[in-house]
Design an enzyme around this catalytic site. Structure first.
Site, PDB file in Angstrom:
ATOM      1  N   GLU A 100     -31.657 -12.932 -46.566  1.00  0.00           N
ATOM      2  CA  GLU A 100     -32.685 -13.154 -45.435  1.00  0.00           C
ATOM      3  C   GLU A 100     -32.524 -12.010 -44.433  1.00  0.00           C
ATOM      4  O   GLU A 100     -31.287 -11.770 -44.001  1.00  0.00           O
ATOM      5  CB  GLU A 100     -32.652 -14.189 -44.909  1.00  0.00           C
ATOM      6  CG  GLU A 100     -33.707 -14.926 -43.600  1.00  0.00           C
ATOM      7  CD  GLU A 100     -33.384 -16.175 -43.217  1.00  0.00           C
ATOM      8  OE1 GLU A 100     -33.908 -16.295 -41.997  1.00  0.00           O
ATOM      9  OE2 GLU A 100     -33.307 -17.132 -44.116  1.00  0.00           O
ATOM     10  N   ASP A 102     -33.728 -11.135 -40.457  1.00  0.00           N
ATOM     11  CA  ASP A 102     -34.693 -11.741 -39.568  1.00  0.00           C
ATOM     12  C   ASP A 102     -35.024 -10.929 -38.559  1.00  0.00           C
ATOM     13  O   ASP A 102     -34.037 -10.051 -37.901  1.00  0.00           O
ATOM     14  CB  ASP A 102     -33.941 -12.908 -39.020  1.00  0.00           C
ATOM     15  CG  ASP A 102     -33.637 -13.910 -40.004  1.00  0.00           C
ATOM     16  OD1 ASP A 102     -34.361 -13.875 -41.182  1.00  0.00           O
ATOM     17  OD2 ASP A 102     -32.712 -14.894 -39.773  1.00  0.00           O
ATOM     18  N   GLU A 104     -36.140 -12.329 -34.723  1.00  0.00           N
ATOM     19  CA  GLU A 104     -36.582 -13.548 -33.837  1.00  0.00           C
ATOM     20  C   GLU A 104     -36.703 -13.001 -32.445  1.00  0.00           C
ATOM     21  O   GLU A 104     -35.732 -12.514 -31.883  1.00  0.00           O
ATOM     22  CB  GLU A 104     -35.350 -14.547 -34.134  1.00  0.00           C
ATOM     23  CG  GLU A 104     -35.222 -15.089 -35.579  1.00  0.00           C
ATOM     24  CD  GLU A 104     -34.299 -15.987 -35.571  1.00  0.00           C
ATOM     25  OE1 GLU A 104     -34.524 -17.287 -35.858  1.00  0.00           O
ATOM     26  OE2 GLU A 104     -33.094 -15.880 -35.214  1.00  0.00           O
TER      27      GLU A 104
END
Length: 294
Positions: A100, A102, A104
């Site tokens: 993953e 990310d 954010e």
């Protein structure tokens, strides 16, 4: 960890020889589909808006999965008091041992800067957070957020400026994400238990709905059919013989000198947290921190 939802399509631009080309820039519904809370989607021409209220957030996912390439979306973040909210934009594979990447975006009270948190999961293991503020107000206009991924590095970019690089250090015994096809996702959700000042500032629902806006969906990556096994996808999406992909070009194997200078500037002026420096959390430095330039 980016919670909830995942993005899509095919290849690059012609550079010399036979670099395969199938660049894709499209409207939302050509590449993506709502993942949850369809009644919290607002369509305005080429714009997509996701809203968060005290009933629900919303999220979308790519229709396909990809292995290597570049994905970009232009996002305008929640204006005003966004404390407690998180807008996530990320790539992820499936399963407990997933990979993953990310972005954010952690909301804040009016007048305080947004924090951008990046994280990398490899074989289900994350805890590689970095946080930084930005050199502009991401709520006033659209800005491009990109992830470039090949067998040598994962590069996080904001308006084409690198803010983080995660380098392949397999020769040091450090796993690198290179064999799991990934979807592309985005969502907006309430995370006031941790998002703003460690959870001290809660979401003020009197300011709802909180709205994140999207446009300019671009995917320049190798599409992987769900029915194809991982090894075959890896072969399909890697250069061999006369089959050449732009992300395998030598210039894509590491940062250019200009990009290196940009990254140094970002880290010197905007980085506020790096897990590699958190000795309270990691009394023994994570092994990749001894080698990584990120």
């Amino acid at each position: 960890m980016a919670v909830l939802f995942k993005m899509s399509v095919a290849l690059g631009f012609f550079v010399g020889l036979m670099v395969l080309s199938l660049a894709s820039s499209a409207k939302f519904d050509e590449l993506f589909q709502p993942g949850w809370a369809m009644d919290h989607f607002i369509y305005e021409g080429d714009l997509l808006r996701l809203k968060l209220d005290n009933y629900s957030g919303a999220g979308f996912a790519s229709k396909s999965k990809y292995l290597f390439g570049k994905v970009t979306t232009q996002i305008k973040l929640v204006e005003g008091d966004s404390a407690g909210t998180v807008t996530a934009y990320y790539m992820s594979s499936d399963g407990p041992n997933h990979n993953e990447f990310d972005f954010e975006f952690l909301g804040n009270t009016t007048g305080e800067p947004y924090l951008v948190q990046t994280n990398v999961y490899v074989n289900g293991v994350g805890n590689r957070e970095q946080r930084m503020n930005l050199w502009f107000d991401p709520t006033k206009d659209f800005h491009s957020y990109s992830i470039l991924w090949n067998e040598r590095q994962v590069l996080f970019l904001v308006d084409e400026t690198p803010i983080r690089v995660h380098t392949n250090m397999e020769h040091k015994g450090i796993p690198f994400p290179k064999d799991q096809a990934m979807g592309i996702y985005s969502s907006i959700w309430n995370a006031d238990d941790w998002a703003t000042q460690g959870g001290l500032v809660k979401t003020d629902w009197s300011h709802a709905p909180f709205v994140a806006s999207y446009k300019g969906f671009e995917i320049d990556a190798c599409e992987c059919p769900v029915s194809v096994v991982a090894d075959e996808n890896a072969k399909k999406c890697s250069s061999s013989g006369q089959k050449r992909f732009w992300w395998d070009e030598p210039t894509m194997s590491e940062l250019s000198l200009h990009q290196s200078h940009q990254l140094l500037w970002v880290r010197a002026n905007h980085l506020v947290y790096d897990y590699c420096s958190d000795t309270a959390r990691f009394p023994v430095m994570p092994v990749e921190c001894e080698h990584h330039r990120h």
